[in-house]
Design a protein around this motif. Structure first.
Motif, mmCIF file in Angstrom:
data_model
loop_
_atom_site.group_PDB
_atom_site.id
_atom_site.type_symbol
_atom_site.label_atom_id
_atom_site.label_comp_id
_atom_site.label_asym_id
_atom_site.label_seq_id
_atom_site.Cartn_x
_atom_site.Cartn_y
_atom_site.Cartn_z
ATOM 1 N N ASP A 18 0.947 -3.768 -2.420
ATOM 2 C CA ASP A 18 1.097 -3.319 -0.873
ATOM 3 C C ASP A 18 1.557 -1.809 -0.860
ATOM 4 O O ASP A 18 2.304 -1.469 -1.752
ATOM 5 C CB ASP A 18 2.104 -4.291 -0.232
ATOM 6 C CG ASP A 18 2.467 -3.860 1.050
ATOM 7 O OD1 ASP A 18 3.030 -2.943 1.540
ATOM 8 O OD2 ASP A 18 1.303 -4.863 1.790
ATOM 9 N N GLU B 90 -4.161 -5.528 -5.913
ATOM 10 C CA GLU B 90 -3.790 -4.640 -5.347
ATOM 11 C C GLU B 90 -2.233 -4.913 -4.695
ATOM 12 O O GLU B 90 -2.138 -6.048 -4.492
ATOM 13 C CB GLU B 90 -4.665 -4.887 -3.732
ATOM 14 C CG GLU B 90 -3.990 -3.756 -2.844
ATOM 15 C CD GLU B 90 -5.109 -3.685 -1.638
ATOM 16 O OE1 GLU B 90 -4.584 -4.277 -0.257
ATOM 17 O OE2 GLU B 90 -6.066 -2.917 -1.761
ATOM 18 N N GLU C 178 -7.936 -7.830 -2.070
ATOM 19 C CA GLU C 178 -6.614 -7.990 -2.763
ATOM 20 C C GLU C 178 -6.655 -8.892 -4.117
ATOM 21 O O GLU C 178 -5.748 -8.481 -5.055
ATOM 22 C CB GLU C 178 -5.614 -8.847 -1.991
ATOM 23 C CG GLU C 178 -5.293 -7.968 -0.505
ATOM 24 C CD GLU C 178 -4.532 -8.849 0.344
ATOM 25 O OE1 GLU C 178 -4.526 -10.465 0.063
ATOM 26 O OE2 GLU C 178 -4.076 -8.492 1.395
#
Length: 558
Positions: A54, A52, A479
């Motif tokens: 941001d 992932e 994430e």
């Protein structure tokens, strides 16, 4: 040779070309099309970055606010989309993406979607839809029969009757629920004597004429947030969505429902609608619809069932009994882009009585005139795409037997996962699956033992600590990009109704395997040992050991 980059030009000829000339076979766009058509899963796996990024970083790629003055080549835009959009999208079709109500799609939805887009029909009006209008009516008839099981004579009479509608196609469950409650509101305050009806004179005059202080929609506290939106849009106010307590299985309590209706009646508040839920968003539970229908009849309320998630359970001969009583509903919401496996976004609402839709009928001289076959006369939305074509294709290609297999497998998979969690001493199953949604959390064995004997204050401290750990594991796993489960907050009675953060899992993807589920648990166990959460884990174990020690035989009381 100057090496200067060739630029696109805007001209009459160029504008004509982009509307009429397909891309060359070797172009970027054509290659993307071929890759998607031949191997969708492979294309997504190759182009969506697992780790992932941001969102604030992604925003930098979309920071220009001025519309470009000069055009770019299609190939340039296609490459931009690959690099900046596709790469940073969510792999919702992944069999390890089990956190939300979005799944893999049947392969045939892609080429059929191209037909739908190329035809660009507008279902507001037969002049812009032609054959799509009777097809949409057929789809509504098929889902109506799935719910209400009327005989052939009923559908021959009503399905294509231009003066009636068996339902309304919508962009999703939110608009479907709003449409149902729009009908309920208008029916609750019909024209009578000097009053021309709420739809003409408004809510204030309706309440005044009928002698009420207000109107309410009653639903369990697990009702979907779209119902609050509906109460707002319909002019009732969000506080007019009245919640009723649920039992330990997250189902509405019929006695509490009846008591709430009596209380509203005493306050001179019209119980406009009672909403049952067939597949709560957080836990997948089904309200006691049969009993709710009786209570709705008792108070003269419209009975609506939000079956956006659980409606397709009716395809299963094994599990359809879970929705017993849904056939008594005045209206039922389905979300086709959930367990009918159709692309985002299309939903629908069906009405038991074909005349119900007339409560929201509207006309315009230039487009949806009285007596026309236009479906736009009873829909909230005006211009709509022909998404019913994709539902129609799913119902024909997968058929009842195919959907039954998908539903049965999803429920069985959820039970399998619940069994895997039960077998793990350091995981706690929080809500057992009724359909194919469940919740659980990482909770070490000694902590579970401590919670079983803890007083309210001790349980609050333990659960507060567990909440931070659950949030860390869920966020970190997301994430890392290998798998995804969502999280929500529940108030289990066994923990004195303290808000507990839990993992939420939706098992509708037919590609998800037992091995993938086992790997997800294994990764979560590993994440619990990460350095970033060890201080919290140490505090948790210390608190649990203190509780256990306090309750040991012979332990001195403070």
């Amino acid at each position: 040779m100057t090496g200067k980059k060739k630029s696109a030009q805007a001209s009459v000829e160029a504008m004509y070309r982009v509307f009429t000339v397909p891309e060359a076979p070797e172009s970027t766009l054509s290659r993307i099309d071929q890759n998607i058509s031949s191997n969708l899963a492979g294309f997504l796996q190759e182009h969506i970055v697992a780790v992932e990024r941001d969102l604030s970083d992604v925003e930098k790629d979309f920071s220009d606010y001025a519309i470009p003055e000069k055009p770019v080549f299609v190939s340039e835009q296609a490459q931009f989309l690959l690099d900046k959009l596709v790469a940073n999208s969510v792999h919702t079709a992944s069999p390890a993406f089990i956190g939300h109500m979005t799944s893999a799609l049947p392969y045939f939805m892609l080429p059929l979607s191209k037909i739908m887009i190329a035809l660009n029909q507008n279902l507001v009006k037969t002049e812009t839809s032609k054959a799509f209008t009777p097809m949409e009516r057929q789809v509504l008839g098929m889902i109506h029969r799935l719910v209400y099981e009327e005989d052939g004579a009923f559908y021959r009479k009503w399905m294509h009757n231009p003066r009636y509608a068996l339902g309304a196609m919508c962009s999703g469950g939110t608009i479907a629920n709003l449409t149902a409650l729009w009908v309920a509101r208008n029916r609750a305050f019909p024209a009578e004597g000097s009053f021309r009806g709420l739809h003409q004179e408004g809510l204030f005059r309706a309440l005044k004429y009928y002698g009420y202080e207000g109107a309410a929609i009653v639903v369990s506290r697990r009702g979907h947030y779209s119902l609050r939106k509906a109460a707002d849009v319909l002019g009732l106010g969000r506080e007019s969505l009245v919640p009723v307590e649920t039992d330990d299985e997250n189902r509405i309590q019929p006695d509490a429902l009846r008591d709430k209706c009596l209380e509203l009646q005493r306050q001179k508040i019209k119980v406009m609608a009672i909403c049952g839920v067939a597949g709560t968003t957080e836990t997948g539970n089904v309200d006691p619809l049969d009993g709710m229908a009786d209570i709705a009849r008792e108070f003269g309320a419209h009975f609506h069932v939000d079956a956006a998630w659980g409606g397709p359970t009716l395809f299963s001969r094994t599990h359809k009994h879970l929705l017993r009583g849904i056939e008594k509903a005045d209206s039922v919401t389905f979300d086709a882009h959930k367990q009918l496996y159709v692309p985002m976004g299309v939903g629908l609402v069906v009405f038991k009585d074909p005349s119900l839709a007339s409560a929201v009928e509207h006309h315009a001289q230039y487009i949806i005139r009285k007596g026309s076959r236009d479906l736009g006369s009873t829909t909230l939305e005006g211009s709509r795409p022909g998404m019913s074509m994709l539902i129609h294709s799913g119902l024909k290609i997968l058929a009842r037997e195919g959907y039954e297999i998908l539903i049965d497998q999803g429920i069985e998979k959820a039970r399998t996962f619940a069994g895997l969690i039960d077998a793990e001493p350091d995981f706690e199953l929080v809500t057992r699956p009724e359909l194919n949604i469940l919740t659980y959390r990482y909770c070490p064995e000694n902590v579970q033992q401590a919670l079983a004997i803890a007083d309210p204050l001790q349980a609050e401290k333990l659960n507060t600590c567990l909440n931070r750990i659950t949030k860390f594991i869920q966020k970190t796993q997301r994430e890392r990009g290998k798998a995804f489960v969502s999280r929500t907050r529940l108030e289990p009675s066994r923990y004195y109704h303290f808000p507990c953060i839990v993992f939420r899992v939706v098992l509708a993807n037919p590609l998800t395997t037992r091995e993938i589920l086992t790997d997800i648990l294994a990764e979560q166990r590993e994440l619990s040992a990460e350095e970033g959460i060890q201080d919290e884990m140490s505090i948790l174990h210390q608190m649990a050991d203190a509780v256990l020690k306090q309750h040991q035989p012979g332990a001195r009381q403070a």
